[in-house]
Enzyme design. Structure first.
Site, mmCIF file in Angstrom:
data_model
loop_
_atom_site.group_PDB
_atom_site.id
_atom_site.type_symbol
_atom_site.label_atom_id
_atom_site.label_comp_id
_atom_site.label_asym_id
_atom_site.label_seq_id
_atom_site.Cartn_x
_atom_site.Cartn_y
_atom_site.Cartn_z
ATOM 1 N N SER A 296 15.442 -30.954 -41.275
ATOM 2 C CA SER A 296 14.151 -31.571 -40.934
ATOM 3 C C SER A 296 14.202 -33.029 -40.508
ATOM 4 C CB SER A 296 13.187 -31.426 -42.101
ATOM 5 O OG SER A 296 12.765 -30.095 -42.194
ATOM 6 N N SER B 169 11.083 -30.488 -39.611
ATOM 7 C CA SER B 169 9.690 -30.706 -39.927
ATOM 8 C C SER B 169 9.251 -32.183 -39.881
ATOM 9 C CB SER B 169 9.391 -30.153 -41.325
ATOM 10 O OG SER B 169 10.145 -30.824 -42.305
ATOM 11 N N LYS C 36 6.965 -39.720 -43.690
ATOM 12 C CA LYS C 36 6.512 -38.337 -43.596
ATOM 13 C C LYS C 36 5.439 -38.146 -44.668
ATOM 14 C CE LYS C 36 8.808 -33.781 -43.606
ATOM 15 N NZ LYS C 36 10.130 -33.147 -43.641
#
Lengths: 473, 447, 101
Positions: free
Chosen positions: A177, A153, A78
């Protein structure tokens, strides 16, 4: 059959036996990315292919019989993790040109285990969102239905694993997330106990909730990655000193007699009946593997959204204060409307006259919730719960409905509030062929137990092996 | 009209002191902002507030603030924590300062001054900010930021508004500086910004019981003299406003040493709301009683206590002591010297004088024996010729037969009288000790 | 701030957060805030005993600290490399108007 379909231990065996090479893996990874990333938007930045092949070559040369399981494998992170030699944008224009001046602990650990970072994944900027729509680098799309969101996310990371671009990815979970996009993309994701993995070099969303975790095809793969990335770090004063379990050898333990808790509050009126059905089906399957079902209750779970957002947004308003454009980054106004909104809400919750009834009250309620979870775990070993109340939303649906956007997080956020580990695994599909996951929530630092149950489940029920037909080749 | 006595000063001080640990408060960067040859060379992800960086507190800084608290007889909070204090300024890297809000390491205590007791409200630990330099860059007025100082451990000592005069403010601050230096935890170099003074000043009418409902904050004062001037100036300025029936504006002011005046610093835009909350990145700090006791063992006897003891034990004059007591190593050395001097019946005040005049080096590496024998030889040079002395002594004894009788009858204090008489005759620079010993021998011999 | 948030409140909070926003942006935020704030403030209705301690962090550990040892800093070039404006090893910001003499 792709190499990317194989599990970490399978690949490791082939690599050590020199039947395949890391260069093969890297090449396949780039092939997949070239083929599908244009549509799916999983990556924000990608390493130059030549550099990646050079790295793989060196690793291939230096491989020994004792090389670890991650040696020469391909992964992505990420884009909230700093890694020297990469830009770290956190999907925000604020950090559009930010070159990492140092490396996160998790990256250093994986790098020294021999894993090859090939790129950084898209996310809701700063983790502010659950659909990877709040990104200044474009919306990420669900490989199962490109009109729908991939969750968030850590959406980009979930896509990279789901569409077999990498062997595994590193996500970050503050309120769901990792689990939310894992569930929506049909992969496995582990939200670790708070403190189990170092946060050094992870761009903070909410410091007391943020956790760094692996995302992969299966629980088995997660165990191999976690083994390398977990542990105390003297640079992170909140990392736990607690000894690591042997996640890999624990996978194969018997799960007969395990008590699986079902809390009625996880099946509130908002839940999509299709999802509830799938969760109950998983419960039934677990009993077939020898587990027992126990009905329990977490009375204050419904306050979870309020407790979570008050804490998360208060902390994020503070963590975002450093972005003033002086030492790095652009001016504050380059933050997205969603992030600006969250900062303002957090400032409100902390401001004089409101802190007592909002922020401080939420901290008390947090204690209550922690206690309720503690009590539940006296009655069962793990909890089984849905990950989200709805199936993946159509793009634009959530970002335009701020209330629904918040409420979607109800089933995941309290796990972060209590600092517990939770494993999301694929569980089935809706009628319109959208993947649905479930989560297994455990006691603090019981990652090994979750991975064990997940592994046994996935040995018998193979939903996790499915990938969308559209991107098979 | 006696306007002069109409208003009373109400003043409290906030004193910031940089601790002289080797590394910074929350990271391993070198703590030497003043010695840095270039800007931004002692910085890292933590003190630059880079994304993803996390603080880890410096154990020594925590032990040192507790050491100070114990020396000042503060109650120590065995449970304490760090909080974030939010405001925006370019020298504040994270947009918040890690400080302590409701549970400082050290609780309330008092400090004596000649004009009365000053209550200290609290002493807490925090991190310093970076430094701004105002300069023209490319034809434009700009501020340059250097983060070498960012994250240096800083203690803040907050007094109650008990200070009644500018002189008292200086005495209080000097006394604190002396103690801090003596503990060896900070240099308190005011010119380098190692100790910074902030005075909250207001006036109230003589007969008012309640405190004034305004206060003027004079910030960044970097000498005791300036502080005294700033307070004096504020007293006059505020008096003028008050006597017109108005109330001074609550504001922050600076002090200009050139003009001797304070000046208004434009108030920060917007309201002040620091939005304190406990820093989730940092663990709370717990101390057991035993741990506190262990730190207490490192707390040396304070200058004021040493002073009292030395006056009593060795008969050293008050004024001299103040100039001697600098640090605990020196105190230990002097202690040995004085006790040896006492055994050898050497006048300690003369010894002190010799030290202060640098005739004897207070060199901690030489033995006190050596130092003392040096002192004796230095003084023996001025010794009188024995025959001359004998003659003078005989003369004095003949002049005062009654006193000789009285001495022999037991009034031994008369010895000082005799010594005085002899000293008068031989003039200055004579070794009183020598005369005394000679006299004693002489008087006792004839018994 | 009143129970119903208004534009002044949003403006004040934006200022406190060092965000300069247009009236249009503020109005949009106000609409969203009004919608969310009820859900977010739900805890204020919880009846909780005074005795319940606040949880502000989750680390189990206490007294996590480091010894006072100097470690290598970033070199100046690295420290400054992401800055928009720099000058002679300094970061540069617009002159802050502070003094009115």
């Amino acid at each position: 059959m792709m190499l990317m379909d194989l599990s970490i231990p399978e690949l490791s065996k082939l690599l050590v036996a020199r039947k395949i090479s890391s260069v093969d893996l890297v090449k396949e990874s780039y092939k997949r990315i070239t083929a599908w990333d244009g549509q799916l938007n999983s990556f924000i930045s990608l390493k130059d292919k030549k550099i990646a092949i050079r790295e793989a070559n060196i690793l291939d040369k230096n491989r020994t019989k004792n090389s670890g399981a991650l040696y020469g494998l391909v992964f992505s992170m990420k884009d909230a993790y700093l890694a020297l030699g990469t830009k770290t944008t956190c999907a925000s224009n604020m950090l559009k040109n930010f070159k990492s001046p140092y490396s996160s602990t998790v990256y250093q650990k994986l790098k020294s285990a021999g894993a090859i970072l090939i790129g950084k994944n898209n996310l809701d900027s700063w983790g502010h969102g659950g659909s990877t729509e709040n990104s200044d680098f474009g919306v990420s799309k669900n490989p199962w239905d490109q009109k729908r969101v991939a969750g968030g996310s850590s959406g980009g990371s979930a896509i990279a694993v789901a569409s077999r671009m990498v062997n595994f990815a590193i996500g970050e979970d503050t309120g769901g997330s990792i689990r939310n996009p894992s569930s929506m993309c049909n992969i496995s994701g582990l939200k670790v106990s708070y403190g189990r993995v170092s946060r050094w070099g992870t761009i903070a969303y909410a410091s007391s909730l943020d956790t760094v975790g692996p995302m992969a095809k299966s629980s088995e793969d997660l165990a191999y990655v976690l083994q390398e990335m977990a542990g105390a770090d003297k640079k992170d004063a909140s990392s736990a000193q607690k000894k690591l379990d042997d996640y890999i050898s624990n996978l194969k333990k018997r799960i007969k007699g395990k008590k699986i808790g079902l809390a009625k509050e996880f099946f509130s009126k908002n839940i999509d009946p299709e999802i509830e059905k799938i969760v109950r089906k998983v419960a039934e399957r677990l009993t077939r593997l020898g587990a027992e079902i126990v009905n329990v209750s977490i009375p204050h779970l419904n306050y979870g959204i309020s407790i979570y957002y008050l804490i998360a947004l208060s902390e994020t308003s503070s963590n975002m204060a450093r972005y003033d454009g002086v030492r790095y980054g652009n001016k504050r106004e380059s933050l997205s409307p969603e992030t600006i909104k969250r900062i303002i809400l957090g400032t409100y919750a902390l401001s004089a006259g409101y802190a007592d009834k909002l922020y401080k009250k939420a901290q008390k309620a947090r204690t209550v919730l922690i206690d309720e979870y503690r009590r539940v775990f006296k009655k069962c070993d793990v909890l089984l719960a849905p990950v989200t109340p709805s199936k993946p939303a159509k793009i634009g649906e959530l970002i335009n409905d701020p209330v629904k956007n918040f409420l979607e997080d109800l089933y995941t956020v309290t796990v972060n509030v209590a600092g517990l580990p939770s494993l999301a695994i694929p569980a089935g599909f809706t009628k319109d062929n959208l993947p649905i996951g479930v989560q297994l929530i455990g006691e603090r630092f019981h990652e090994a137990e979750l991975l064990n149950i997940g592994y046994k489940y996935q040995q018998n029920f193979r939903d996790y092996k499915k990938i969308p037909t559209t991107i098979k080749n | 009209m006696k306007t002069k006595n109409k208003y009373k000063l109400v003043c409290g001080l906030e004193i910031h002191v940089e601790l002289k640990t080797a590394s910074k408060m929350f990271c391993g960067c070198k703590n030497d902002p003043f010695g840095a040859k270039k800007p931004n060379i002692y910085t890292c992800p933590v003190c630059l507030g880079l994304p993803g960086a996390l603080p880890v507190p410096n154990k020594k800084a925590i032990e040192w603030i507790i050491r100070l608290g114990l020396a000042l007889k503060c109650p120590i909070n065995t449970f304490s924590k760090f909080d974030r204090k939010h405001y925006f300024y370019p020298d504040l890297a994270k947009g918040y300062q890690i400080s302590q809000y409701d549970i400082p390491f050290c609780g309330p205590t008092t400090l004596k001054t000649t004009e009365g007791i000053i209550r200290i409200n609290r002493i807490h630990l925090e991190e310093d900010t970076g430094k701004l330099l105002h300069q023209t860059v490319d034809g434009e007025q700009a501020s340059l930021v250097d983060f070498n100082r960012s994250g240096v451990p800083l203690i803040e000592i907050v007094s109650e508004a008990d200070i009644k005069s500018s002189k008292q403010a200086v005495e209080y601050a000097k006394k604190l500086r002396r103690i801090i230096r003596f503990l060896g935890i900070a240099d308190c170099d005011m010119e380098k910004g190692g100790m910074r003074l902030e005075a909250n000043i207001s006036l109230k009418k003589d007969n008012d019981v309640s405190l004034p409902n305004y206060k003027v904050e004079v910030k960044n004062i970097n000498s005791f003299r300036y502080m005294q001037k700033a307070i004096e100036y504020e007293i006059q300025r505020q008096k003028k406003i008050l006597s017109k029936g108005k109330q001074p504006i609550q504001e922050t002011r600076g002090f200009n040493p050139q003009t001797g005046k304070t000046f208004s610093q434009r108030q920060k835009e917007g309201a002040k709301d620091y939005r304190y909350f406990p820093d989730p990145d940092l663990s709370p700090i717990f101390f057991t009683k035993e741990q506190i006791e262990e730190i207490a063992r490192d707390v040396p006897e304070l200058p004021s206590d040493i002073k009292k003891r030395w006056i009593k034990k060795y008969g050293i004059r008050d004024k001299c002591v103040d100039r001697l007591v600098k640090n605990s190593e020196q105190v230990k050395w002097l202690e040995k010297l004085f006790s040896l001097a006492a055994k050898k019946q050497i006048n300690p005040n003369k010894l002190v004088k010799a030290i202060l005049n640098k005739k004897i080096n207070c060199d901690l590496t030489t033995s006190v024996n050596k130092a003392l024998s040096l002192f004796v030889t230095q003084n023996s040079k001025k010794q009188l010729d024995i025959r001359l002395l004998e003659k003078i002594v005989n003369d004095v004894m003949l002049l005062y037969p009654a006193q000789v009788e009285a001495f022999r009858a037991g009034k031994t204090t008369l010895i000082n009288f005799f010594v005085g008489q002899v000293a008068k005759k031989v003039g200055k620079g004579v070794d009183i000790q020598q005369i005394r010993q000679f006299f004693e021998k002489k008087l006792l011999k004839k018994k | 701030m009143s129970s119903q948030m208004d534009l002044n409140d949003v403006e004040y909070l934006a200022q406190l957060s060092k965000l300069s926003l247009s009236q249009k942006q503020l109005k949009k935020i106000l609409v969203d805030l009004r919608a969310i704030i009820g859900h977010m403030s739900k805890v204020s209705k919880m009846k909780l005993s005074k005795k319940i301690p606040r949880t502000n962090r989750l680390g189990n550990e206490q007294n996590v600290w480091r010894e006072d040892v100097v470690e290598t800093s970033l070199n100046q070039e690295v420290a400054l490399k992401n800055a928009k404006r720099k000058y002679n090893g300094y970061f540069v910001v617009k002159q802050l108007v502070r003094k009115t003499k």
